[in-house]
Write an enzyme that holds these catalytic residues in place. Structure first.
Site, PDB file in Angstrom:
ATOM      1  N   SER A  71       0.795  -1.185  -0.038  1.00 58.16           N
ATOM      2  CA  SER A  71       0.023   0.008   0.000  1.00 58.16           C
ATOM      3  C   SER A  71       0.967   1.256   0.109  1.00 58.16           C
ATOM      4  O   SER A  71       2.113   1.190   0.020  1.00 58.16           O
ATOM      5  CB  SER A  71      -1.030  -0.015   1.427  1.00 58.16           C
TER       6      SER A  71
ATOM      7  N   SER B  89       1.105   3.402   2.447  1.00 61.05           N
ATOM      8  CA  SER B  89       0.995   3.968   3.824  1.00 61.05           C
ATOM      9  C   SER B  89       2.458   4.430   4.272  1.00 61.05           C
ATOM     10  O   SER B  89       2.618   5.229   5.295  1.00 61.05           O
ATOM     11  CB  SER B  89       0.475   2.973   4.814  1.00 61.05           C
TER      12      SER B  89
ATOM     13  N   LYS C 210       5.713  -0.572   9.263  1.00 61.32           N
ATOM     14  CA  LYS C 210       5.469   1.150   9.777  1.00 61.32           C
ATOM     15  C   LYS C 210       6.657   1.375  10.302  1.00 61.32           C
ATOM     16  O   LYS C 210       7.786   0.850  10.444  1.00 61.32           O
ATOM     17  CB  LYS C 210       4.303   0.966  10.637  1.00 61.32           C
TER      18      LYS C 210
ATOM     19  N   SER D 266      -2.633   6.166   6.283  1.00 60.54           N
ATOM     20  CA  SER D 266      -2.076   4.856   7.096  1.00 60.54           C
ATOM     21  C   SER D 266      -2.963   4.240   8.276  1.00 60.54           C
ATOM     22  O   SER D 266      -3.303   5.119   9.189  1.00 60.54           O
ATOM     23  CB  SER D 266      -0.638   5.441   7.462  1.00 60.54           C
TER      24      SER D 266
END
Length: 266
Positions: A65, A67, A122, A230
């Protein structure tokens, strides 16, 4: 995935041992054996090496993705260093040998707390015991604002209606590294209606300007670099140590952008 690979290694290992120490002798005596058994046994060394490399050294991961934009793009294939944060027991994922701890600013792959079968990526913004605050798009850790410098160049993203929306990019700097983040001016710092009832939810306070969370012992607080696009700790809480997979280190492939190959992850 780790459990499935472990089971396959064990089964193929048993077949390999039977073939090597029993069936091979019978073949020498002229008895015909199943080709499928011999082929399956031959897979064991290859599968064992792959399992050991993925479990203790490096594991490939695909960015699914946006994010982590602007640093990581969808379609990036990255290498995850499995031993940066300790040599861990396969499947159980408990630390066997201590080799290091996550640091603020690290890009980390981990098992999604809501669904541990899914891996997420992340950036670490809060360590155990830290107080993380994100208000008005400014990140603060233990009362000290993370250095943030706006970049002059503009950029755009498309919303759900394919409209172009301007984004602002910043360079954030921690004690260990610098990296780029981006925000959308009109987006809220957190969509409170999307916040889940996660473990240690009482450690967090939310309002219209943002949130403050106290990271519990043995846990980490994660946020995406694409701050307004996100799904991260703001919404599902903290990452326990046993969910850690490893540290993202290198982009090794991007079929649509070969220039990104070999880029180290900041």
């Amino acid at each position: 995935m780790s459990l499935a690979m472990l089971l396959f290694v064990l089964v193929s290992g048993v077949v390999w041992a039977v073939d090597k120490w029993y069936l091979a002798r019978r073949r020498k005596q002229g008895e015909r054996q199943s080709d499928e058994v011999e082929l399956f046994a031959g897979l064991f060394p290859v599968i064992a090496v792959v399992f050991l490399v993925r479990s203790f050294l490096f594991e490939p991961f695909t960015i699914p993705s946006s994010s982590m934009r602007p640093g990581l793009e969808p379609g990036d294939f990255i290498l995850v260093n499995r031993f940066s944060y300790g040599i861990r027991v396969p499947v159980l994922n408990t630390v066997l040998i201590e080799t290091g701890k996550p640091q603020r600013g690290d890009v980390m792959v981990f098992r999604y707390p809501v669904d541990p079968k899914t891996d997420f990526i992340k950036r670490v913004v809060g360590l155990p015991g830290d107080t993380v605050t994100y208000r008005n798009k400014q990140l603060t850790v233990n009362g000290k604002s993370v250095t943030q410098v706006a970049l002059a160049e503009g950029s755009y993203v498309r919303d759900n209606s394919a409209n172009l929306i301007p984004v602002q990019r910043f360079k954030e700097t921690t004690a260990t590294r610098s990296y780029l983040v981006q925000t959308v001016e009109q987006a809220p710092p957190v969509n409170q209606d999307q916040v889940l009832n996660f473990p240690y939810r009482d450690n967090c306070q939310y309002d219209d300007s943002g949130f403050t969370c106290k990271v519990p012992a043995g846990h980490y607080f994660m946020m995406g670099d694409n701050r307004d696009d996100s799904s991260d700790g703001r919404y599902w809480g903290f990452v326990p140590d046993e969910n850690i997979v490893g540290k993202a280190t290198l982009i090794w492939m991007n079929i649509g952008a070969f220039s990104r190959i070999g880029t180290s992850i900041q």
